[in-house]
Each structure stands twice: as C-alpha cells, then as structure tokens.
Design a protein around this motif. Structure first.
Motif, short mmCIF file in Angstrom:
data_model
loop_
_atom_site.label_atom_id
_atom_site.label_comp_id
_atom_site.label_asym_id
_atom_site.label_seq_id
_atom_site.Cartn_x
_atom_site.Cartn_y
_atom_site.Cartn_z
N GLY A 43 0.81 -1.21 0.00
CA GLY A 43 0.00 0.00 0.00
C GLY A 43 0.85 1.26 0.00
O GLY A 43 0.56 2.22 -0.73
N ALA A 44 1.90 1.27 0.82
CA ALA A 44 2.79 2.43 0.87
C ALA A 44 3.48 2.63 -0.47
O ALA A 44 3.60 3.76 -0.98
N ASN A 45 3.95 1.55 -1.05
CA ASN A 45 4.64 1.64 -2.34
C ASN A 45 3.71 2.18 -3.42
O ASN A 45 4.08 3.04 -4.22
N ASP A 46 2.48 1.70 -3.42
CA ASP A 46 1.50 2.16 -4.39
C ASP A 46 1.17 3.62 -4.17
O ASP A 46 1.02 4.40 -5.13
N GLY A 47 1.06 4.03 -2.90
CA GLY A 47 0.78 5.43 -2.60
C GLY A 47 1.88 6.35 -3.07
O GLY A 47 1.63 7.41 -3.65
N ILE A 48 3.11 5.95 -2.84
CA ILE A 48 4.26 6.76 -3.26
C ILE A 48 4.28 6.93 -4.77
O ILE A 48 4.35 8.05 -5.30
N VAL A 49 4.21 5.81 -5.49
CA VAL A 49 4.32 5.85 -6.95
C VAL A 49 3.11 6.52 -7.58
O VAL A 49 3.25 7.39 -8.46
N SER A 50 1.90 6.14 -7.15
CA SER A 50 0.68 6.69 -7.75
C SER A 50 0.59 8.20 -7.56
O SER A 50 0.33 8.95 -8.51
N MET A 51 0.81 8.65 -6.33
CA MET A 51 0.69 10.08 -6.05
C MET A 51 1.81 10.87 -6.69
O MET A 51 1.60 11.98 -7.20
N ALA A 52 3.01 10.32 -6.71
CA ALA A 52 4.13 11.02 -7.34
C ALA A 52 3.88 11.18 -8.84
O ALA A 52 4.07 12.26 -9.41
N ALA A 53 3.44 10.09 -9.48
CA ALA A 53 3.17 10.16 -10.91
C ALA A 53 2.06 11.15 -11.22
O ALA A 53 2.15 11.95 -12.15
N LEU A 54 0.99 11.11 -10.41
CA LEU A 54 -0.13 12.03 -10.62
C LEU A 54 0.31 13.49 -10.46
O LEU A 54 0.04 14.34 -11.32
N LEU A 55 1.00 13.78 -9.36
CA LEU A 55 1.36 15.17 -9.06
C LEU A 55 2.42 15.72 -10.00
O LEU A 55 2.38 16.89 -10.37
N VAL A 56 3.36 14.88 -10.38
CA VAL A 56 4.38 15.34 -11.32
C VAL A 56 3.74 15.63 -12.68
O VAL A 56 4.10 16.61 -13.35
N GLY A 57 2.78 14.80 -13.08
CA GLY A 57 2.08 15.06 -14.33
C GLY A 57 1.29 16.35 -14.28
O GLY A 57 1.32 17.15 -15.22
N VAL A 58 0.60 16.58 -13.16
CA VAL A 58 -0.16 17.82 -13.00
C VAL A 58 0.78 19.02 -12.96
O VAL A 58 0.51 20.07 -13.56
N ALA A 59 1.89 18.89 -12.23
CA ALA A 59 2.85 19.99 -12.12
C ALA A 59 3.44 20.36 -13.47
O ALA A 59 3.68 21.55 -13.75
N ALA A 60 3.67 19.36 -14.32
CA ALA A 60 4.22 19.64 -15.64
C ALA A 60 3.22 20.38 -16.52
O ALA A 60 3.59 21.22 -17.34
#
Length: 241
Positions: A32-49
């Motif tokens: 769950g932690a691993n999924d949270g890290i990767v999912s949220m990082a991918a989402l936020l980096v995409g939005v930030a770009a």
C-alpha cells in the motif's frame, strides 16, 4: 518411533499464528505504501508539468489521496474476504467428507503421507493417529494447505493498505506542495526515490528476498512512472492548456 505431521511441534502454535497474521498485514502495508508513493508522485508530477500552481496540485493531491487510499483499502478488504470465504467453503466441504466417507479420507491421508517419503506401513500408522487427533485439521493442512484455526483477517489487510497508501502518498504530496516551485519536481523525484528505496528494503526483509533486487526494481519502476507522467503532463500543458 515414527514422526508424523500430527505431532504438535510440526503445527503452527499461537505465537506462529500471530506472527503470520502480522506478516500478512505488513505485506499489505508495504504494498500500500509503495502504491501510494508511486501513484501520487506520478499524478502530481504530471499535473505539475501541465499546470504548476499550488491550487491545482492541492486539488489533485487531496483527490488522489482520498481515491487511492479508499480504493486500496476496500480492494484489499474485498480480495481477502473472498479468499477467506473460499477457504471456509473448502473447510465446510472437507468437514462433510469426513462424515460421509471416512475410509476414503483415511486412504487419501495415507497417500499424502507417502508423498513425504514414508513407507505405506508407516504412512498408514501415522494417518490413523492423525485422524484420531484432529481429522479435519490435518486434512485441511495437508490436502488444502489451509489452517482452519488461522484464516486471513480482511479487516487487518484493508486497514493496513488504507493507512499505508495514505502515508506513502503524503511523501510526494507534501514535498511538491511545500518546496518552492522551481525545485518542486526535482525535490519530489529525490523524495520518491528515497522512499521507494526504503519500501523496497522493507519488502525484501519481509519476504527474505534479495534487497538489491527489490531496491532497484522499486526505484526504476517509480522513476519510470514519474518520467512518463511528467512527459504526458508537459505535452498536454503545451498543446492543450
């Protein structure tokens, strides 16, 4: 004197059962932690770009954390509940067979014992003793691979996944929101890589597997996910927004 699986030293005791339950919850938590890290990082980096404003990132972070944590928690609960239901149904069938065809069940146990290296004579003696001790439990363990006294707890798995996703997802979310805009994406990459390295090492420790392999797999997979979503976000931000 022959040794059979009915000897209590070969069956999981209360402490081993508790350890097994904690290990299942820990595995669910690490995933769950691993999924949270990767999912949220991918989402936020995409939005930030695409739209690097704190408002957009905050909305994306709150929505992503809520949806992801609930999805992980409910999904894990449903999955483990289905597994538990299937195990209980198998035990119910085994209990019925013990009542309706005891001779057949005894012969099956003899054959299972023989597969462990016993001669037929020893296997028959062992099976007779095992059936007298706890016929249902020994058949469940040897034939089905289920301990009828130790079902997986769906609540523990679901809650562990929910909390772990939330904790893991907060790492990239807080990093990208609190760090100055010019450094937000590089800082998020570094924070995520460090977090993935930790979860990789923890998962390897839990599974008693290669720490290097788990670490490299986690870091490369998470970095690739962030790179892809950053590229998609940058493309959409340039050509659509």
């Amino acid at each position: 004197m022959s040794t059979s699986i009915s000897d209590e030293s070969h069956l999981p005791g209360p402490n081993e059962a508790a350890i097994s339950a904690r290990m299942n919850a820990l595995r669910a938590g690490v995933l769950g932690a691993n999924d949270g890290i990767v999912s949220m990082a991918a989402l936020l980096v995409g939005v930030a770009a695409a739209s690097p404003t704190n408002g957009a990132l905050l909305v994306a972070g709150v929505a992503g954390l809520s949806a992801g944590a609930l999805s992980m928690g409910i999904g894990e609960y449903v999955s483990v509940s289905s597994q538990r239901d299937a195990e209980q149904a198998q035990i119910a069938r085994e209990r019925k067979w013990q009542d309706t065809r005891p001779e057949w069940e005894l012969e099956q146990l003899v054959e299972l014992n023989m597969k462990t290296g016993m001669s037929r004579a020893v296997a028959q003696e062992a099976a007779s003793e095992q059936m007298k001790h706890d016929a249902l439990a020994i058949h469940a363990l040897m034939h089905l691979g289920i301990n009828p006294n130790e079902y997986t707890n769906p609540w523990a798995a679901g809650i562990a996944s929910f909390l772990a996703f939330t904790v893991g997802g907060l790492i990239p979310t807080l990093t990208i929101l609190l760090v100055p805009e010019s450094l937000a994406i590089p800082a998020t990459f570094l924070a995520v890589i460090a977090a993935l390295a930790i979860t990789g090492l923890v998962s390897a420790r839990v599974a008693h597997s290669s720490k290097v392999r788990a670490l490299v797999r986690n870091v490369i997979g998470g970095s690739l996910a962030m790179a892809v979503t950053y590229g998609i976000g940058a493309l959409l931000g340039t050509h659509v927004l």
